[in-house]
Design a protein around this motif. Structure first.
Motif, mmCIF file in Angstrom:
data_model
loop_
_atom_site.group_PDB
_atom_site.id
_atom_site.type_symbol
_atom_site.label_atom_id
_atom_site.label_comp_id
_atom_site.label_asym_id
_atom_site.label_seq_id
_atom_site.Cartn_x
_atom_site.Cartn_y
_atom_site.Cartn_z
ATOM 1 N N LEU A 18 0.839 -1.200 0.000
ATOM 2 C CA LEU A 18 0.000 0.000 0.000
ATOM 3 C C LEU A 18 0.874 1.250 0.000
ATOM 4 O O LEU A 18 0.636 2.182 -0.775
ATOM 5 N N ALA A 19 1.920 1.253 0.843
ATOM 6 C CA ALA A 19 2.813 2.411 0.911
ATOM 7 C C ALA A 19 3.471 2.651 -0.449
ATOM 8 O O ALA A 19 3.603 3.791 -0.892
ATOM 9 N N GLU A 20 3.849 1.566 -1.124
ATOM 10 C CA GLU A 20 4.486 1.681 -2.452
ATOM 11 C C GLU A 20 3.510 2.297 -3.460
ATOM 12 O O GLU A 20 3.879 3.172 -4.253
ATOM 13 N N GLN A 21 2.241 1.868 -3.390
ATOM 14 C CA GLN A 21 1.221 2.430 -4.296
ATOM 15 C C GLN A 21 0.984 3.912 -4.015
ATOM 16 O O GLN A 21 0.872 4.711 -4.939
ATOM 17 N N VAL A 22 0.924 4.245 -2.727
ATOM 18 C CA VAL A 22 0.693 5.647 -2.354
ATOM 19 C C VAL A 22 1.903 6.490 -2.769
ATOM 20 O O VAL A 22 1.749 7.610 -3.252
ATOM 21 N N ALA A 23 3.110 5.939 -2.609
ATOM 22 C CA ALA A 23 4.331 6.642 -3.053
ATOM 23 C C ALA A 23 4.228 6.942 -4.542
ATOM 24 O O ALA A 23 4.555 8.040 -4.995
ATOM 25 N N GLU A 24 3.767 5.966 -5.310
ATOM 26 C CA GLU A 24 3.620 6.151 -6.767
ATOM 27 C C GLU A 24 2.613 7.269 -7.061
ATOM 28 O O GLU A 24 2.823 8.096 -7.942
ATOM 29 N N ARG A 25 1.530 7.343 -6.245
ATOM 30 C CA ARG A 25 0.516 8.388 -6.485
ATOM 31 C C ARG A 25 1.050 9.776 -6.091
ATOM 32 O O ARG A 25 0.749 10.761 -6.768
ATOM 33 N N ILE A 26 1.820 9.845 -5.022
ATOM 34 C CA ILE A 26 2.412 11.140 -4.640
ATOM 35 C C ILE A 26 3.395 11.579 -5.730
ATOM 36 O O ILE A 26 3.439 12.736 -6.133
ATOM 37 N N ASN A 27 4.175 10.609 -6.241
ATOM 38 C CA ASN A 27 5.109 10.902 -7.320
ATOM 39 C C ASN A 27 4.361 11.452 -8.540
ATOM 40 O O ASN A 27 4.778 12.436 -9.158
ATOM 41 N N GLN A 28 3.224 10.824 -8.860
ATOM 42 C CA GLN A 28 2.426 11.272 -10.000
ATOM 43 C C GLN A 28 1.879 12.688 -9.742
ATOM 44 O O GLN A 28 1.812 13.511 -10.652
ATOM 45 N N TYR A 29 1.528 12.937 -8.483
ATOM 46 C CA TYR A 29 1.051 14.278 -8.099
ATOM 47 C C TYR A 29 2.131 15.334 -8.402
ATOM 48 O O TYR A 29 1.846 16.395 -8.955
ATOM 49 N N ILE A 30 3.389 14.997 -8.056
ATOM 50 C CA ILE A 30 4.515 15.919 -8.304
ATOM 51 C C ILE A 30 4.656 16.189 -9.801
ATOM 52 O O ILE A 30 4.799 17.332 -10.235
ATOM 53 N N LEU A 31 4.564 15.111 -10.604
ATOM 54 C CA LEU A 31 4.713 15.255 -12.060
ATOM 55 C C LEU A 31 3.535 16.032 -12.653
ATOM 56 O O LEU A 31 3.727 16.952 -13.440
ATOM 57 N N ASP A 32 2.308 15.667 -12.232
ATOM 58 C CA ASP A 32 1.104 16.308 -12.794
ATOM 59 C C ASP A 32 1.060 17.795 -12.474
ATOM 60 O O ASP A 32 0.579 18.597 -13.271
ATOM 61 N N HIS A 33 1.531 18.151 -11.267
ATOM 62 C CA HIS A 33 1.486 19.558 -10.859
ATOM 63 C C HIS A 33 2.770 20.303 -11.209
ATOM 64 O O HIS A 33 2.962 21.437 -10.775
ATOM 65 N N ASN A 34 3.659 19.642 -11.990
ATOM 66 C CA ASN A 34 4.915 20.290 -12.395
ATOM 67 C C ASN A 34 5.676 20.872 -11.214
ATOM 68 O O ASN A 34 6.236 21.968 -11.310
ATOM 69 N N LEU A 35 5.665 20.168 -10.082
ATOM 70 C CA LEU A 35 6.403 20.666 -8.921
ATOM 71 C C LEU A 35 7.902 20.552 -9.195
ATOM 72 O O LEU A 35 8.356 19.626 -9.867
ATOM 73 N N ALA A 36 8.670 21.513 -8.681
ATOM 74 C CA ALA A 36 10.119 21.530 -8.899
ATOM 75 C C ALA A 36 10.832 21.485 -7.545
ATOM 76 O O ALA A 36 10.200 21.657 -6.488
ATOM 77 N N SER A 37 12.162 21.275 -7.575
ATOM 78 C CA SER A 37 12.986 21.242 -6.361
ATOM 79 C C SER A 37 12.610 22.390 -5.435
ATOM 80 O O SER A 37 12.554 23.543 -5.870
ATOM 81 N N GLY A 38 12.362 22.090 -4.171
ATOM 82 C CA GLY A 38 12.078 23.130 -3.192
ATOM 83 C C GLY A 38 10.591 23.434 -3.045
ATOM 84 O O GLY A 38 10.190 24.080 -2.070
ATOM 85 N N ASP A 39 9.756 22.968 -3.982
ATOM 86 C CA ASP A 39 8.310 23.189 -3.840
ATOM 87 C C ASP A 39 7.770 22.352 -2.682
ATOM 88 O O ASP A 39 8.221 21.235 -2.439
ATOM 89 N N LYS A 40 6.786 22.923 -1.982
ATOM 90 C CA LYS A 40 6.229 22.269 -0.787
ATOM 91 C C LYS A 40 5.074 21.358 -1.191
ATOM 92 O O LYS A 40 4.266 21.709 -2.058
ATOM 93 N N LEU A 41 5.007 20.200 -0.558
ATOM 94 C CA LEU A 41 3.878 19.309 -0.784
ATOM 95 C C LEU A 41 2.725 19.673 0.148
ATOM 96 O O LEU A 41 2.946 20.292 1.197
ATOM 97 N N PRO A 42 1.495 19.301 -0.201
ATOM 98 C CA PRO A 42 0.395 19.468 0.751
ATOM 99 C C PRO A 42 0.772 18.770 2.059
ATOM 100 O O PRO A 42 1.552 17.804 2.041
ATOM 101 N N ASN A 43 0.242 19.243 3.196
ATOM 102 C CA ASN A 43 0.615 18.591 4.459
ATOM 103 C C ASN A 43 -0.035 17.201 4.577
ATOM 104 O O ASN A 43 -0.895 16.830 3.782
ATOM 105 N N GLU A 44 0.400 16.456 5.604
ATOM 106 C CA GLU A 44 -0.043 15.072 5.754
ATOM 107 C C GLU A 44 -1.560 14.922 5.782
ATOM 108 O O GLU A 44 -2.112 13.995 5.203
ATOM 109 N N PHE A 45 -2.216 15.873 6.479
ATOM 110 C CA PHE A 45 -3.670 15.757 6.604
ATOM 111 C C PHE A 45 -4.346 15.890 5.247
ATOM 112 O O PHE A 45 -5.251 15.144 4.901
ATOM 113 N N GLU A 46 -3.867 16.864 4.459
ATOM 114 C CA GLU A 46 -4.429 17.046 3.117
ATOM 115 C C GLU A 46 -4.159 15.824 2.227
ATOM 116 O O GLU A 46 -5.040 15.382 1.489
ATOM 117 N N LEU A 47 -2.928 15.280 2.334
ATOM 118 C CA LEU A 47 -2.596 14.090 1.530
ATOM 119 C C LEU A 47 -3.474 12.911 1.925
ATOM 120 O O LEU A 47 -3.952 12.165 1.077
#
Lengths: 238, 238
Positions: A18-47
């Protein structure tokens, strides 16, 4: 019938998947939102809310992404996209190869093909700032050699500086891979023939500074063939 | 004064740092003992004892090493050195680059330098089994193109097969890196001009089979220049 230990192991495996699948989805979130080095992720509660999983799973997933240098967790500040996102040391797993002689030979074959070309591009494309960095690195290696200090890591960085002169963003990233065996091989040869190294580095650096593409190519080729001859001499000694 | 949340965060950070250190020591254990893919690690209890840390830390460390494809945990069987130890998808983090056009240009510059050389080495070194695999892959791509199915992943594998013909163990590992932009670029160009691809692949494959190093080099160069022309035409359309 499953024992308690087996049930524990199954629960553990389920959590990991499950953690591996969620990691893949967070990774996809980074790619989809064009996040770059230093950009902040939503906090744990939002995720948790967005991905429909618990906080423990989010943390496990974040740890996986930290291990892959995709995320970096900063205490009390939050979770950010890591510097040099997704780049890791030894990305091809070369340290796990046991056949060091064959690996050194294969890498040198690639270096002889790539680095003279890189040097010639460097001579054509380097700007003033590039040349200054490269010359400073050349001097640094010479200084270490003069003082009898291990220069091999800084030697690799000299080759990296040349690669940066090409203004091709991928070329410098290939240098740590193809110079992987330098440290091993250099130590084996007991840093002998360092005067030769100083002279060859100088010639490469000067040709690049002069914008002499063919001279830079030839000087790099001479440098790598000298390395090759050293490796082959070592093999014969065995 | 630190709040409970901050203290929690500090504890969490301390645990992560320790796990990272223990991961590094387990990694060193693998290197020092020359363990290879499929070799079993000591069990958790032995590792706890050897490294002087608790079972929770060992598990955290193992998760880090699993995320880096260094270890693989098999339910109920134990922990093993992973297949293709330490190799990961997209090792240079190219998916996190946002400037797709510049990335495609940089990668194509490297491919034009590397792949004609790879094709010429392939023509000189391929054995019967290599040639059979490469021709089968060439046919597979043609079949997909004929049936109008997305062929780009199999197209990359064709280039990989050629790289395997060189018998240089590092060269094939570089192919997924330098062909990274193929999928992106191919999709952008809507798989147009596929007849051209079929013809060019055939020429490369036939030259390699004939042991014709210069022919293979020239055919690969033609193929890559055609790709370059397509990318440039797309840029002009914008």
């Amino acid at each position: 019938m499953a024992t308690t230990i087996q049930l524990d192991a199954m629960r553990e495996t389920g959590r990991s998947l499950l953690a591996e699948q969620v990691a893949e989805r967070i990774n996809q979130y980074i790619l989809d939102h064009n996040l770059a080095s230093g950009d902040k992720l939503p906090n744990e509660f939002e995720l948790c809310e967005q991905l429909g999983v618990g906080r423990g799973t989010i943390r496990e997933a974040e740890k996986i992404l930290v291990a892959r240098n995709i995320l970096s967790v900063q205490r009390g500040r939050g979770t950010f996209v890591a510097e040099k996102t997704g780049e890791i040391d030894d990305p091809l797993g070369l340290s796990y190869r046991h056949d060091h002689a064959a690996l050194a030979r294969d890498l040198l074959e690639i270096r002889i093909q790539m680095e003279p070309w890189i040097a010639s591009l460097a001579a054509q494309r380097a700007d003033e700032a590039d040349l200054e960095r490269m010359m400073a690195q050349c001097m640094k290696v010479e200084e270490l050699i003069r003082r009898g200090i291990d220069h091999l890591e800084e030697d690799k960085k000299f080759h990296q500086c040349i690669a940066e002169c090409t203004h091709n963003a991928v070329v410098p990233k290939l240098i740590p891979i193809i110079t992987f065996s330098v440290t091993l091989f250099g130590r084996l040869s007991r840093n002998s023939l360092v005067d030769e190294t100083v002279r060859q580095h100088r010639r490469i650096a000067e040709a690049i500074c002069a914008g002499n593409a063919e001279g830079a190519r030839a000087a790099m080729l001479e440098h790598l063939y000298a390395n090759k001859a050293r490796i082959e001499a070592m093999k014969d000694e065995k």
